[in-house]
Design an enzyme around this catalytic site. Structure first.
Site, short mmCIF file in Angstrom:
data_model
loop_
_atom_site.label_atom_id
_atom_site.label_comp_id
_atom_site.label_asym_id
_atom_site.label_seq_id
_atom_site.Cartn_x
_atom_site.Cartn_y
_atom_site.Cartn_z
CD GLN A 132 -2.82 1.33 2.34
OE1 GLN A 132 -2.25 1.77 3.34
NE2 GLN A 132 -4.11 1.06 2.31
NE ARG A 138 -6.65 12.35 14.56
CZ ARG A 138 -5.43 12.25 15.13
NH1 ARG A 138 -4.48 11.59 14.51
NH2 ARG A 138 -5.18 12.80 16.28
CE1 TYR A 149 -3.03 10.23 6.27
CE2 TYR A 149 -3.94 8.23 5.33
CZ TYR A 149 -3.49 8.93 6.42
OH TYR A 149 -3.48 8.35 7.67
#
Length: 663
Positions: A102, A264, A173
């Protein structure tokens, strides 16, 4: 035959076939050494493959030196990973499990503390957590990133992995920052229109497919929603992104998660986040994609019944899980053979997240995590000689010690002075938002029920009761301190004094409140000196019962320990929504009937608060170690958990496991 026919049916993923629909999704382990995989990684992933998992995506791996939130990150762009990929692939393939890399980049969701490099992002918008102002990527630097992803794919292929999952789109991200208008303010070829914001992702997918060829898997991890980020990407936006990626003909599956670092808990989902909380967004994406593209769902899909239902409804094709398989790597095998009731449950405590702040991965009640070679499946050996072992205390540590000692062949007697087992975990579970934590001790109790352990409830063991045993394990726990002093007053902890008034009728410990032994009026002050979870647990418990609650702490923040488990934001939002108020930077000076005096820890200025019907103290606990000392020289004895030093559930269970193996 199985009770879960869909869950344990094979699934075609591009050129490969998974033996079942259980997919272990990527997560940090902090087992990294020199930016590479270690032998501990091999054992960790092999344990889950042995446990029956169909596919494993290994932890996120850096494609560039600028994505290092901490030292423990794999450099997927360096050829050195190839040798260790081969070790990992061999160990996992032995059990018929597929293994994927990943590659990823955090973008703005990091800082330059570790690598001493600037943070890279499409635009100079700081992260809400790290708050460092990013460097705006130039087009040549974007080329460096694409090259890093290409190299990661090349080395994954050379290392014998089954494929690559392109990451960085999800969780806010770097690639997600390019995709989102909220974080991409560029006016060049990589910003503005949907097509331009997508360009870097398409370039990376092209390079990845070129490197791995047609006989390996290429997948992507995306969000189902950014979770209400102002100007961020919605489920409809992510559906369009998924369709555009699939239309390239170069990806074989889509793994759907949710959230960014702005909130989060949309990513990690600690208790009381409900099971399957991301499912609807995933199902929407699934139904918008061609049938031949498998979709992986995640989000607390932690029981085989729920997993089977998701697949039966067609909401997804694969069931992704991480924390569930950390808690019990044998989850698939147990479910498939009809032993689902034996699965050690993930209770959503997020100790796995808290643990990796300073050490390798751990689970609140699976001691073997990241230590598979010494504590994992098949390592528990029969004792050379069966002994009579007494365990005193039926909390999590005592339960674990009794279970492990019995499994090794010892004759075990467990003494518990109360009428029920469970200790302080059972008290915490009295709060509705933490009811799942009861699963920690419920599982241990159920496992003890399968052994020959003799359980004596309502029996306060004394030294005379224990003199005839070969070994004694003391797990008597701890009791709350009620002197009222903060740790800013260390001398007062030893002089026998108390904060004036804390001995009056309306001052209680957290344990007394959660046990239902406190007559609490409408207005309550919870005074905390620990920064731990317990103050917010009792505050919410009281707020749910219509009390007006104020948490007072001498710290600049209420319960800062929750930052590590990533649920501080969600907890604040929940309890503040229930009316709980915060007073920080103050310590307790006195309690006089229904008035409380506080002092500012910086200026000393005092304030008086009237109409306070009750005060609940959270100033730490005292180890209950008198029995341990009384047994010295009488019988071989060891102490574990809070009876040594009041700490966490994890420490009690960890020490209980070690004690059970050592007797």
């Amino acid at each position: 035959m199985t009770d879960y026919p869909n869950l344990f049916s094979p699934m075609r993923i591009g050129p490969k076939t998974a033996k079942n629909r259980v997919w272990m999704t990527a997560h940090s382990t902090q087992l990294v050494k020199d930016h590479n995989f270690s032998d501990e990684h091999v054992h960790y992933y092999a344990e889950r493959a042995r446990g029956g998992v169909g596919v494993i995506t290994m932890e996120a791996m850096a494609v560039h030196p600028t994505t290092q939130p901490y030292k423990g990150k794999i450099f997927a762009f360096q050829e050195a990973v190839v040798k260790n990929y081969r070790k990992l692939a061999e160990a996992v393939h032995e059990h018929g499990c597929l293994l994927l890399a990943q590659p990823w980049h955090r973008g703005r969701e990091t800082n330059g503390t570790t690598n001493r490099l600037p943070v890279w992002a499409p635009s100079s918008v700081p992260c809400t957590v790290y708050r460092e102002m990013p460097h705006v990527l130039t087009e040549p630097e974007i080329g460096e990133l694409v090259e890093g992803y290409r190299l990661a794919a090349k080395y994954a292929y050379e290392g014998g992995l089954d494929g690559v999952e392109v990451h960085g789109l999800a969780h806010g991200y770097l690639l997600g920052q390019f995709l989102s208008p909220a974080t991409n303010h560029r006016t060049d070829a990589y910003g503005g229109s949907f097509e331009k914001r997508l360009k870097i992702v398409l370039d990376i997918i092209d390079k990845t497919r070129e490197e791995v060829g047609p006989d390996r898997i290429v997948g992507v991890r995306i969000n189902g929603t950014d979770g209400g980020v102002p100007g961020g990407l919605t489920n409809a936006d992510w559906t369009e992104i998924a369709q555009a990626l699939v239309a390239t003909g170069k990806i074989d599956y889509v793994s759907v998660t949710a959230g960014t670092y702005i909130e989060r808990m949309n990513i990690y989902g600690a208790t009381p986040q409900p099971a399957g909380f991301q499912l609807q967004d995933t199902a929407n994406i699934k139904r918008a994609l061609p049938d031949h593209i498998p979709v992986v769902a995640v989000g607390r899909l932690n029981t085989p019944e729920l997993a089977e239902a998701v697949l039966t409804r067609g909401d997804a094709d694969m069931i992704g899980m991480t924390r569930t398989l950390i808690a019990d790597p044998e989850w698939p095998n147990k479910a498939q053979r009809g032993d689902a009731t034996q699965i050690r449950p993930c209770v959503g405590a997020n100790w796995c997240l808290a643990s990796i702040v300073n050490s390798p991965l751990a689970c609140i009640h699976n001691p073997a995590v990241a230590r598979e070679t010494v504590l994992g499946i098949g390592t528990l050996k029969q004792a050379p000689q069966s002994k009579r072992v007494a365990v005193v205390g039926g909390g999590p540590g005592g339960l674990r010690a009794a279970l492990t000692a019995s499994q090794r062949g010892h004759s075990v007697t467990l003494f518990e002075q109360n009428s029920e087992l469970g200790g302080q975990v059972a008290l915490m579970a009295q709060s509705a938002s933490y009811a799942e934590w009861q699963g920690i001790t419920d599982w241990l109790i159920s496992q003890i029920g399968l052994t020959q352990v003799e359980v004596k409830l309502g029996h306060r063991a004394e030294a005379d009761d224990l003199s005839g045993f070969d070994e004694v394990i003391i797990a008597t726990g701890s009791t709350p301190l009620k002197h009222g002093w903060s740790s800013l007053r260390p001398a007062s902890w030893g002089d026998g004094t108390i904060v004036p008034g804390v001995d009056q009728w309306n001052v209680y410990s957290i344990n007394e409140v959660l046990a239902g032994k406190a007559e609490v009026g409408p207005n309550v002050f919870v005074f905390d000196d620990t920064g731990a979870r317990q103050p917010v647990v009792v505050a919410e418990h009281l707020a749910d019962r219509r009390h007006n609650v104020t948490i007072v702490t001498r710290l600049p923040q209420v319960s800062p320990d929750l930052e590590a488990s990533r649920d501080l934001q969600a907890t604040y939002r929940r309890i503040r929504g229930k009316g709980v108020r915060f007073i920080t930077d103050h310590e307790l000076v006195s309690v006089v009937e229904d008035s409380v005096t506080l002092a500012d820890v910086w200026t000393g200025e005092s304030t008086v608060h009237s109409d306070v019907d009750a005060v609940v103290l959270s100033t730490g606990n005292k180890a209950e170690d008198a029995l341990f000392h009384a047994l010295q020289g009488v019988v071989p004895v060891r102490a574990i958990g809070d009876s040594v030093s009041p700490r966490r559930v994890f420490n009690a269970i960890w020490e209980g496991e070690l004690a059970g193996r050592e007797v």
